[in-house]
Structures are given as structure tokens and as C-alpha cells.
Design a protein around this motif. Structure first.
Motif, short mmCIF file in Angstrom:
data_model
loop_
_atom_site.label_atom_id
_atom_site.label_comp_id
_atom_site.label_asym_id
_atom_site.label_seq_id
_atom_site.Cartn_x
_atom_site.Cartn_y
_atom_site.Cartn_z
N ILE A 112 1.48 -70.29 -3.41
CA ILE A 112 0.32 -69.54 -3.12
C ILE A 112 -0.54 -70.17 -2.18
O ILE A 112 -1.47 -69.59 -1.27
CB ILE A 112 -0.16 -69.02 -4.37
CG1 ILE A 112 0.77 -68.10 -4.79
CG2 ILE A 112 -1.66 -68.09 -4.24
CD1 ILE A 112 0.38 -67.58 -6.35
N MET A 113 -1.08 -71.51 -2.64
CA MET A 113 -2.20 -72.35 -2.11
C MET A 113 -1.89 -72.54 -0.80
O MET A 113 -2.53 -72.50 0.09
CB MET A 113 -2.46 -73.35 -3.12
CG MET A 113 -3.06 -72.83 -4.42
SD MET A 113 -4.23 -71.74 -4.42
CE MET A 113 -5.59 -72.21 -3.63
N GLY A 114 -0.53 -73.08 -0.62
CA GLY A 114 -0.12 -73.41 0.78
C GLY A 114 -0.23 -72.34 1.70
O GLY A 114 -0.66 -72.59 2.87
N ASN A 115 0.22 -71.01 1.21
CA ASN A 115 0.21 -69.84 1.78
C ASN A 115 -1.43 -69.64 2.32
O ASN A 115 -1.59 -69.30 3.64
CB ASN A 115 0.59 -68.58 1.12
CG ASN A 115 0.77 -67.36 1.68
OD1 ASN A 115 1.55 -66.61 1.56
ND2 ASN A 115 0.20 -67.17 3.13
N GLN A 116 -2.17 -69.76 1.28
CA GLN A 116 -3.85 -69.68 1.86
C GLN A 116 -4.13 -70.52 2.99
O GLN A 116 -4.79 -70.03 3.88
CB GLN A 116 -4.62 -69.89 0.61
CG GLN A 116 -4.43 -68.78 -0.57
CD GLN A 116 -5.07 -67.54 -0.15
OE1 GLN A 116 -5.74 -67.46 0.73
NE2 GLN A 116 -5.10 -66.50 -1.16
N GLN A 117 -3.74 -71.86 2.87
CA GLN A 117 -4.02 -72.65 4.00
C GLN A 117 -3.47 -72.36 5.45
O GLN A 117 -4.07 -72.39 6.25
CB GLN A 117 -3.67 -74.31 3.51
CG GLN A 117 -4.36 -74.71 2.47
CD GLN A 117 -5.92 -74.92 2.71
OE1 GLN A 117 -6.33 -75.54 3.78
NE2 GLN A 117 -6.70 -74.33 1.62
N ILE A 118 -2.29 -71.87 5.25
CA ILE A 118 -1.39 -71.42 6.49
C ILE A 118 -2.29 -70.37 7.32
O ILE A 118 -2.63 -70.24 8.36
CB ILE A 118 -0.36 -71.07 6.35
CG1 ILE A 118 0.60 -72.17 5.91
CG2 ILE A 118 0.40 -70.37 7.53
CD1 ILE A 118 2.05 -72.04 5.28
N ALA A 119 -2.62 -69.15 6.40
CA ALA A 119 -3.45 -68.06 6.48
C ALA A 119 -4.67 -68.34 7.28
O ALA A 119 -5.18 -67.69 8.23
CB ALA A 119 -3.47 -67.19 5.80
N GLN A 120 -5.45 -69.34 6.89
CA GLN A 120 -6.63 -69.69 7.52
C GLN A 120 -6.59 -70.21 9.04
O GLN A 120 -7.68 -70.15 9.78
CB GLN A 120 -7.31 -70.91 6.64
CG GLN A 120 -7.87 -70.45 5.32
CD GLN A 120 -8.49 -71.42 4.45
OE1 GLN A 120 -9.18 -72.51 4.98
NE2 GLN A 120 -8.22 -71.56 3.09
N ARG A 121 -5.35 -70.92 9.15
CA ARG A 121 -5.22 -71.07 10.45
C ARG A 121 -4.20 -70.32 11.43
O ARG A 121 -4.51 -70.44 12.62
CB ARG A 121 -4.50 -72.68 10.45
CG ARG A 121 -5.33 -73.71 9.98
CD ARG A 121 -4.73 -74.77 9.31
NE ARG A 121 -5.48 -75.92 8.71
CZ ARG A 121 -6.00 -75.90 7.51
NH1 ARG A 121 -5.91 -74.94 6.63
NH2 ARG A 121 -6.86 -76.90 7.09
N ARG A 122 -3.59 -69.42 10.53
CA ARG A 122 -2.96 -68.40 11.71
C ARG A 122 -2.77 -67.08 10.81
O ARG A 122 -1.78 -67.08 9.92
CB ARG A 122 -1.25 -69.14 11.74
CG ARG A 122 -0.29 -68.30 12.54
CD ARG A 122 -0.61 -68.47 14.10
NE ARG A 122 -0.05 -67.48 14.60
CZ ARG A 122 0.73 -67.34 15.59
NH1 ARG A 122 1.27 -68.52 16.16
NH2 ARG A 122 1.23 -66.28 16.32
N ASN A 123 -3.79 -66.57 11.13
CA ASN A 123 -3.88 -65.19 10.36
C ASN A 123 -3.08 -64.10 10.34
O ASN A 123 -3.01 -63.10 9.56
CB ASN A 123 -5.45 -64.61 10.63
CG ASN A 123 -5.59 -64.04 11.86
OD1 ASN A 123 -4.79 -64.02 12.61
ND2 ASN A 123 -6.95 -63.91 11.94
N ASP A 124 -2.06 -64.46 11.33
CA ASP A 124 -0.91 -63.50 11.56
C ASP A 124 0.40 -64.02 10.97
O ASP A 124 1.27 -63.50 11.35
CB ASP A 124 -0.72 -62.73 12.91
CG ASP A 124 -0.35 -63.95 13.93
OD1 ASP A 124 -0.63 -65.29 13.58
OD2 ASP A 124 0.01 -63.85 14.83
N CYS A 125 0.17 -65.02 10.00
CA CYS A 125 1.54 -65.53 9.65
C CYS A 125 2.49 -64.52 8.92
O CYS A 125 2.04 -63.80 8.08
CB CYS A 125 0.85 -66.77 8.66
SG CYS A 125 0.30 -66.46 7.15
N VAL A 126 3.57 -65.07 9.01
CA VAL A 126 4.58 -64.14 8.32
C VAL A 126 5.32 -65.32 7.40
O VAL A 126 5.83 -66.30 7.62
CB VAL A 126 5.74 -63.76 9.25
CG1 VAL A 126 6.97 -63.01 8.90
CG2 VAL A 126 5.27 -62.85 10.41
N ILE A 127 5.45 -64.88 6.14
CA ILE A 127 6.01 -65.74 4.81
C ILE A 127 7.07 -65.14 4.58
O ILE A 127 7.30 -64.12 3.97
CB ILE A 127 4.97 -65.79 3.87
CG1 ILE A 127 3.67 -66.14 4.25
CG2 ILE A 127 5.34 -66.63 2.86
CD1 ILE A 127 3.34 -67.45 4.98
#
Length: 446
Positions: A208-223
Motif C-alpha cells: 500500500i505504501m509503495g503504491n502511494q509513492q509510485i502514484a505520487q510520481r506516476r498518477n496514471d500507474c497501473v498496479i
């Protein structure tokens, strides 16, 4: 006067079929045949490079499958094989344990070279950030600081490779926790319910926290959350409470990740083994940001039969990927990807691949949004018949290519599927969906 029918009039004016404009497809699209193309609306055909790195023998031995299968020496050749197959998508794991050397300290030497080649080849990576192990300095999955340290790593990866959109933050959380802390095979090698719950909640929180960090930098991320699709059949007239609980616990990692309240029996099990009410409420606050895909990994050995005498048999495809994944889909109602499958016997691998693909087609026909399929892995693996617990250097013939990088029969079977279905879209008529540069609108729990 003899009037001609409309077909004659059309034929005279425009000819007998093959009309101008037919080649463009329109709302009906095309049949989907041909090798995959690089389009956001296309179904994702993928393979992966096996990258597990747990420790065994109480931390004295690190199993690094990227090393043991020769990828560090042949990474450029391996990435070329992905393109040789006609694939555009690759599940790819960077070695977290060796990259993240201390808080704020990273060694990107191998990662930079490999990622540059992936980008050059126009391969779409689904970047796997934690695969069954952690850096030595973190210790193991019992460390409550793991979510914070991992979040730093995930943010650093997203910062360094901003062109990457697809991620699997933590691979197979349920399997990670079970083999590390319930079955005593890897890492902390515990055999306790409390150890299992602790490892599982730390891994979910890290995701969850890693996902949050990714989304801050790539807000269209696909998990793409890769998780094992499990089931144990018990041949008893009165099923045992242990197996009934086990078949509920298989959902636990995704329940916590996707804020889906588990059953009362599972909730009590977690509370009995260390999950606090505050932690539970934190997990239930909402789904992580980004576009979430539920990846289900299915091997025949994921299904087991427990006999009346207590012995366990591998059942190989009793319910199969279709029936088991349907249980997961009906629970979470999320887009699905078949994220891993293989068999260890090279001679039956082509048939197994075709069976899995038939299940995917059936699932799609029944209205479930299946967005991708993966044969895992690109090259053969080592010692997975013992779940990496023993260093036997036994080759598992489950790759599209062997360890000499020669194609196995399953590679040809996969090419046949790609040529016939390579250009199907994720959902029918997906070519009508707009591609936009606007920022994604994310649902972020507060």
C-alpha cells in the motif's frame, strides 16, 4: 418496367464486396489475429523472468534466481528473446535485496543497464519490486519498519524510471507470508500463526505504501497485484475446521489490500494473532490509488487434495484457473490478469498453455474483464520443485526457453496463440476508448 433490387444497385455502383473503408474496422473492429501490437487497448500477452530471492538456512544462503538462471550474464539476450517471441509485455523484477543497500542508499548499476535495454526494445515492463525477499539489513518480514523502507525504495524506482507505468509492488503476498512464517521454508523460517499474520500485514502495508509513492510520481500507474489462486479439497464427509479456515485465509492478503472485510472467523484469527483493531481499520479505509488489476497466478500444484488419512496430494487442475479465479472475481469485482502459469514437464507444457488460454477465453466470453495472460517464465527455473528450500541445482523445465536459451515446445505453442489472438482488445470495442494526456483522477484513502 423491371426494377433491379438494391443489391444489384450496390454492386453496380460499388462492386461486389471489399468496399472502400472495410480495412478500417470501425465499431466491429477486426478479428484480433496477428502478433501483439503496442496499443493501450490491446490484451496484454506477457512472459516473466523468474527473480525470486528468499534466504534459506536461517539467513545463511540467499537464493537469487536471476543469478542461478544466468540472467545477470545474459540479460541482453533474454530481453531479445521476449521480442523474438513477438511479445511486448514482460513481468520483470529488479533485485530489491541488492539495490536497496541502506536507507537512502541504492546501487542501480545492474538495474540501469537492464531498464535501458527494456526501454530501447519498446518492451512494456510490469515492474516487480519485492519478490519473496528483503535486503539483509532489513532482516525479514517480521520487521515493522519494512513498509517504510520499502516505500522509500518504491518511490526511488518510480523517480528513476518515470517512463514505467505498470507495477507489482509486492509479489504473491499470501505465499510470501505462508512460506516465510507459517511453513518455515524461507527468510524468518517461523512456523506460527502469529508470525504468519505479522508477515502478511507487513507485506500488505508495504504494498500500500509503495503504491502511494509510485502514484505520487506516476498518477496514471497501473498496479497488477500478482497473487496465487489457491484451493484445498478435503475428502471428508465432515470437513475439518483447519481446512475450512485455510480456504478462507487464501483471500486474506487481497482482503486487506482491497479493503474487503474478511469473514468473522478470519477476523478473529487475525485478532488472536496480533492484528490490532487500529491496524484493521487502517486496512479497511480504502483501496490504494492508481488503476488496480487483480492478477491470479495458477499452477496445477496450487490445488491440493487432503485424503481421509491426512496426506496431501497435488490435484493438478480439478477446478482449474477458471473456477478458482471466478471465486476471486466475484469477491472483488476487479479486472483480472492471469499473471503466472507453467508446468515442470516440458512435454505437457504446450497442452497446459492451451488449456489455460481456453480458460481465459471462456472467462472473457462470460463477461469477466480479463486483461492479460502470462506464461511464467521466459527461461527455465531451478529448484522450484522443492520451493527453493534445498540447493539441489535441479532444472525445472518450465520455461519458454531452456537455460541454454533454446526454445522449448511451449514457445511454439505460445507463438501459435499470439498469431491467432495477438491483437484482441482488452474489452470488445476497446478501440473506441479515448487515449488522453490528462492526469488520472485517483481515489486516495485519507
Amino acid at each position: 418496367m423491371n426494377q433491379k433490387g438494391f443489391l444489384e444497385r450496390i454492386k453496380k455502383q460499388f462492386g461486389d464486396g471489399n468496399y472502400a473503408g472495410d480495412q478500417f474496422g470501425g465499431a466491429a473492429g477486426k478479428d484480433g489475429s496477428g502478433l501483439p501490437i503496442d496499443s493501450a487497448s490491446n490484451f496484454m500477452f506477457a512472459t516473466g523472468i523468474e527473480c525470486s530471492y528468499p534466504t534459506i538456512q536461517h539467513g545463511n544462503v540467499r537464493r537469487d534466481l536471476l543469478r542461478e538462471c544466468g540472467h545477470y550474464d545474459r540479460w541482453k539476450e533474454d530481453l531479445g528473446l521476449v521480442k523474438e517471441l513477438g511479445l511486448n509485455v514482460l513481468r520483470y523484477g529488479l533485485p530489491y535485496y541488492s539495490i536497496h543497500q541502506a536507507p537512502g542508499k541504492f546501487d542501480w548499476s545492474f538495474a540501469d543497464e537492464a531498464m535501458a535495454e527494456i526501454k530501447r526494445l519498446n518492451i512494456i515492463p510490469i515492474l516487480d519490486l519485492m519478490h519473496f525477499g528483503v535486503p539483509d539489513w532489513i532482516g525479514d518480514f517480521q520487521n515493522p519498519d519494512l513498509p517504510v523502507h520499502f516505500a522509500e525504495y518504491a518511490g526511488a524506482v518510480a523517480e528513476r524510471y518515470p517512463w514505467v507505468r505498470f507495477y507489482t509492488p509486492v509479489n504473491e503476498i499470501y505465499v510470501t507470508a505462508r512460506l516465510s512464517a507459517k511453513e518455515g521454508s524461507w527468510n524468518e523460517q517461523l512456523k506460527t500463526d502469529k508470525g504468519f499474520v505479522t508477515a502478511l500485514k507487513h507485506c500488505v502495508a508495504a504494498s500500500i505504501m509503495g503504491n502511494q509513492q509510485i502514484a505520487q510520481r506516476r498518477n496514471d500507474c497501473v498496479i497488477v497485484q500478482s497473487e496465487s489462486a489457491e484451493f484445498t479439497h478435503e475428502l471428508l464427509a465432515n470437513p475439518s475446521p483447519e481446512i475450512m479456515l485455510e480456504n478462507e485465509l487464501r483471500f486474506l492478503s487481497l482482503d486487506l489490500l482491497y479493503a474487503n472485510p474478511p469473514s468473522a472467523s478470519v477476523a478473529m484469527y487475525m485478532m488472536d494473532n496480533g492484528l490490532t483493531r487500529k491496524e484493521y481499520e487502517w486496512f479497511m479505509a480504502g483501496k490504494p490509488p492508481g488503476y488496480q488489476i487483480m492478477g491470479n497466478d495458477y499452477y496445477g500444484r496450487n490445488e491440493r487434495i487432503k485424503l481421509p488419512d491426512g496426506s496431501i496430494q497435488t490435484s493438478m487442475d480439478v477446478l482449474g484457473w477458471y473456477e478458482i479465479t471466478k471465486d476471486y472475481y466475484e469477491r472483488y469485482r476487479m479486472p483480472v490478469m492471469h499473471t503466472e502459469t507453467n508446468v515442470f514437464e516440458a512435454d505437457i507444457a504446450p497442452v497446459w498453455l492451451l488449456k489455460q488460454w481456453a480458460s481465459v477465453l471462456r472467462m472473457r466470453q462470460n463477461g469477466v474483464p480479463v486483461v492479460g495472460f502470462t506464461w511464467y517464465s521466459l527461461i527455465d527455473q531451478i529448484d522450484w520443485d522443492s520451493q527453493l528450500k534445498e540447493v539441489n541445482n535441479h532444472v525445472n523445465a518450465c520455461g519458454l526457453y531452456d537455460l541454454n536459451r533454446k526454445p522449448r515446445p511451449v514457445a511454439e505453442a505460445y507463438k501459435t496463440v499470439l498469431k491467432e489472438f495477438g491483437q484482441i482488445t482488452i474489452v470488445p470495442h476497446a478501440e473506441m476508448l479515448a487515449i488522453t494526456e490528462q492526469p488520472a483522477r485517483l481515489k486516495v484513502a485519507t
